[in-house]
Design a protein around this motif. Structure first.
Motif, PDB file in Angstrom:
ATOM      1  N   THR A 277      37.194  33.939  32.628  1.00 21.80           N
ATOM      2  CA  THR A 277      37.975  34.585  33.950  1.00 21.80           C
ATOM      3  C   THR A 277      36.892  35.677  34.380  1.00 21.80           C
TER       4      THR A 277
ATOM      5  N   THR B 156      45.777  43.319  43.187  1.00 19.57           N
ATOM      6  CA  THR B 156      44.684  44.227  43.854  1.00 19.57           C
ATOM      7  C   THR B 156      44.190  44.121  45.031  1.00 19.57           C
TER       8      THR B 156
ATOM      9  N   SER C 244      45.545  34.868  35.436  1.00 21.50           N
ATOM     10  CA  SER C 244      44.987  36.060  35.175  1.00 21.50           C
ATOM     11  C   SER C 244      44.315  36.449  36.495  1.00 21.50           C
ATOM     12  N   THR C 245      43.695  35.378  37.145  1.00 24.03           N
ATOM     13  CA  THR C 245      43.039  35.550  38.590  1.00 24.03           C
ATOM     14  C   THR C 245      44.228  35.886  39.753  1.00 24.03           C
TER      15      THR C 245
ATOM     16  N   TRP D  23      35.788  39.387  45.657  1.00 20.67           N
ATOM     17  CA  TRP D  23      37.206  39.546  45.122  1.00 20.67           C
ATOM     18  C   TRP D  23      38.213  38.397  45.231  1.00 20.67           C
TER      19      TRP D  23
ATOM     20  N   LEU E 205      40.290  34.662  28.956  1.00 14.44           N
ATOM     21  CA  LEU E 205      39.845  35.941  29.659  1.00 14.44           C
ATOM     22  C   LEU E 205      38.430  35.999  29.697  1.00 14.44           C
TER      23      LEU E 205
ATOM     24  N   LEU F 153      45.430  39.570  38.397  1.00 13.25           N
ATOM     25  CA  LEU F 153      44.242  40.593  38.654  1.00 13.25           C
ATOM     26  C   LEU F 153      44.019  40.777  40.023  1.00 13.25           C
ATOM     27  N   GLN F 154      43.504  39.716  40.628  1.00 13.69           N
ATOM     28  CA  GLN F 154      42.994  39.707  41.853  1.00 13.69           C
ATOM     29  C   GLN F 154      43.861  39.465  42.925  1.00 13.69           C
TER      30      GLN F 154
END
Length: 524
Positions: free
Chosen positions: A310, A402, A394-395, A353, A307, A398-399
């Motif tokens: 990241t 979103t 996680s990317t 992003w 994390l 998360l990305q």
């Protein structure tokens, strides 16, 4: 292998189901595929999936890059060449440098060389993920072009960093002169080999007695030929495939006839659809093997490291994007740039992003050798592999989840829009009709008077060239009616085909015509 065949066959069915679900709920399918792979890997009794790095680099990567090179617009790529090049090389180098510093400072046992190795692995954003997300939201054409162009080159730059860092870790030294020379050969040699090989292949298409099936088969082996040829001489196979694909794409009208072009597109879309689905599913399925190799570091601690990396990736990319914009604003005073206006803060935020990581990062991590030349274990290999997995997951979550919300929230205007898309389409259509009509009347006036088919075409083009108050060629209701008429004609053909008197080949030709007409509806 044969015993596992039912498992892999079932895997394809699961992939199709997950992608259909993703399209239904409007979520990028790479996100759901990775999660589905994770879920399947946790089911007791499931076969352990072992991913070989060569499987990704040799089997999956060349066709995916080749198809992307065929799909991208060379005009847009050249227009945004400066920003794309900076993203693909400078931003990747800056990201790798940032990760090297962060890893060296916060992760015990990480030297700068190991940090650069990790940076080279996780620095390239994944094009497939961004493309799958942008399918559900509308963004200005320039942003999708930049992301597509970046994705064609950043894999090469990151893998170059990875190779040099691997040498530094293995030998304990780094010679800048040799590195610069090797870097130049990998870049320019890769591009040169790609262009030369693709030129030879184009001549084979053009001068050998090929048909549509042979043309398709040649396009299927082309990326592998280019990639292997470049890798054999230690240049960049990625850049070779990209440059070769771009060259053949821009010359496709010369060496492929209409039948080959139409069928090739269908084959390649289906092939890459399956390959993309497989690679993201395999990422999730590989979790048990990755965790098993995690010795000496607790899972919680390793997740924390992942994390942290990241966070460093996301922040460094956003900083890099705004720095690139700032540099462009300065450079426009001295050189001609593609966009002389002020881009504002919204566009760079979206580009920053849209940095999900994917299969190239995992393949690079898996390709780290288990031992060094002296037989000792490669330092931190298992931790690097686990951190890479955490970064990818996680990317994507998360990305990936979103980014559509962010794009809708900031509501970017399209600075390149001159007129609505349907108006531009109709304008060009009228120009085409008028050009064909003028040519027909000028060069075939006698035949036009005597042949009803030519008169029909002339009448059709005259009607096409007429101005209309309705800017759309067909509204949705008209399309529905026309589609119903096509289905009625299909039913008639299928009924006629039951007769032994009617040649089925003739029926199939008419069915193909109806399919093409239905396909055209999606373009109107």
């Amino acid at each position: 292998m044969l015993d596992s065949f039912p498992f892999y066959l079932s895997l394809i069915a699961v992939i199709l189901g997950v992608i259909m679900l993703a399209n239904k709920i409007k979520v990028a399918y790479p996100v759901l595929l990775v999660l589905a792979g994770l879920g399947i890997s946790l089911i007791p009794g499931m076969p352990t999936v072992h991913i070989e790095a060569d499987l990704i680099f040799v089997i999956f990567l060349p066709p995916l890059l080749y198809e992307a090179a065929w799909s991208i617009s060379w005009k847009e790529l050249w227009k945004w060449r400066r920003i794309i090049t900076s993203f693909a090389f400078i931003v990747v180098f800056f990201t790798a440098f940032t990760i090297a510093l962060v890893a060296n400072h916060f992760i015990p046992g990480f030297t700068l060389a190991l940090g650069f190795l990790l940076g080279g692995i996780v620095s390239p954003p994944d094009a497939v993920s961004a493309g799958a997300i942008l399918k559900f939201v509308k963004v200005p054409r320039r942003f999708s072009s930049i992301l597509e162009g970046e994705s064609l080159l950043n894999d090469a730059s990151s893998l170059i960093i990875f190779r040099f860092a691997l040498i530094a870790v293995a030998t304990g030294q780094f010679v800048w002169q040799e590195a610069a020379l090797n870097f130049s050969w990998m870049v320019f040699g890769g591009v040169g080999i790609g262009l030369v090989t693709s030129y030879i292949i184009m001549k084979c298409h053009k001068h050998l007695p090929t048909d549509a099936n042979i043309d398709i088969a040649l396009t299927l082996i082309t990326p592998y030929i280019i990639y292997v040829a470049a890798e054999e001489v230690h240049s960049s196979g990625v850049l070779a495939v990209v440059s070769g694909g771009l060259y053949l794409s821009t010359h496709r009208m010369i060496f492929l006839n209409s039948t080959s072009r139409l069928r090739t597109v269908n084959v390649w879309e289906s092939l890459c659809f399956v390959l993309n689905g497989l690679v993201f599913m395999l990422i999730g399925l590989d979790l048990p093997e990755i965790i098993e190799g995690l010795d000496g570091t607790g899972i919680g601690t390793a997740i924390g490291y992942g994390l942290l990396i990241t966070l460093a990736l996301v922040v460094s990319r956003i900083i890099s994007v705004y720095a690139a914009v700032f540099t462009t604003l300065i450079a426009r005073n001295f050189i001609t740039v593609a966009d002389a206006g002020h881009p504002g803060f919204r566009g760079p935020l979206v580009l920053g992003w849209a940095g999900m990581r994917g299969v190239v990062s995992l393949a690079a991590a898996l390709s780290i050798p288990v031992t060094l030349d002296d037989g000792s274990a490669f330092p931190q290999r298992n931790l690097i592999l686990f951190i890479t997995f955490v970064v990818i997951l996680s990317t994507l979550l998360l990305q990936g989840l979103t980014l559509p919300w962010l794009i809708k929230k900031i509501n970017m205007p399209d600075p390149d829009s001159i007129m609505p898309e349907d108006q531009m389409y109709n304008k060009i259509r009228r120009l085409m009709a008028q050009e064909a009509l003028d040519h027909l009347k000028t060069n075939y006036s006698t035949q036009l008077q005597n042949r009803q088919v030519l008169q029909f075409f002339a009448s059709k083009w005259e009607n096409s060239g007429a101005e209309s108050d309705d800017n759309s060629l067909m509204d949705e209701e008209t399309k529905t009616i026309y589609l119903d008429l096509l289905n009625v004609q299909r039913d008639l053909l299928l009924k006629k085909n039951k007769s032994l008197v009617v040649d089925e080949e003739i029926v199939r030709r008419h069915l193909l015509y109806l399919d093409l007409e239905e396909e055209k509806l999606g373009l109107l």
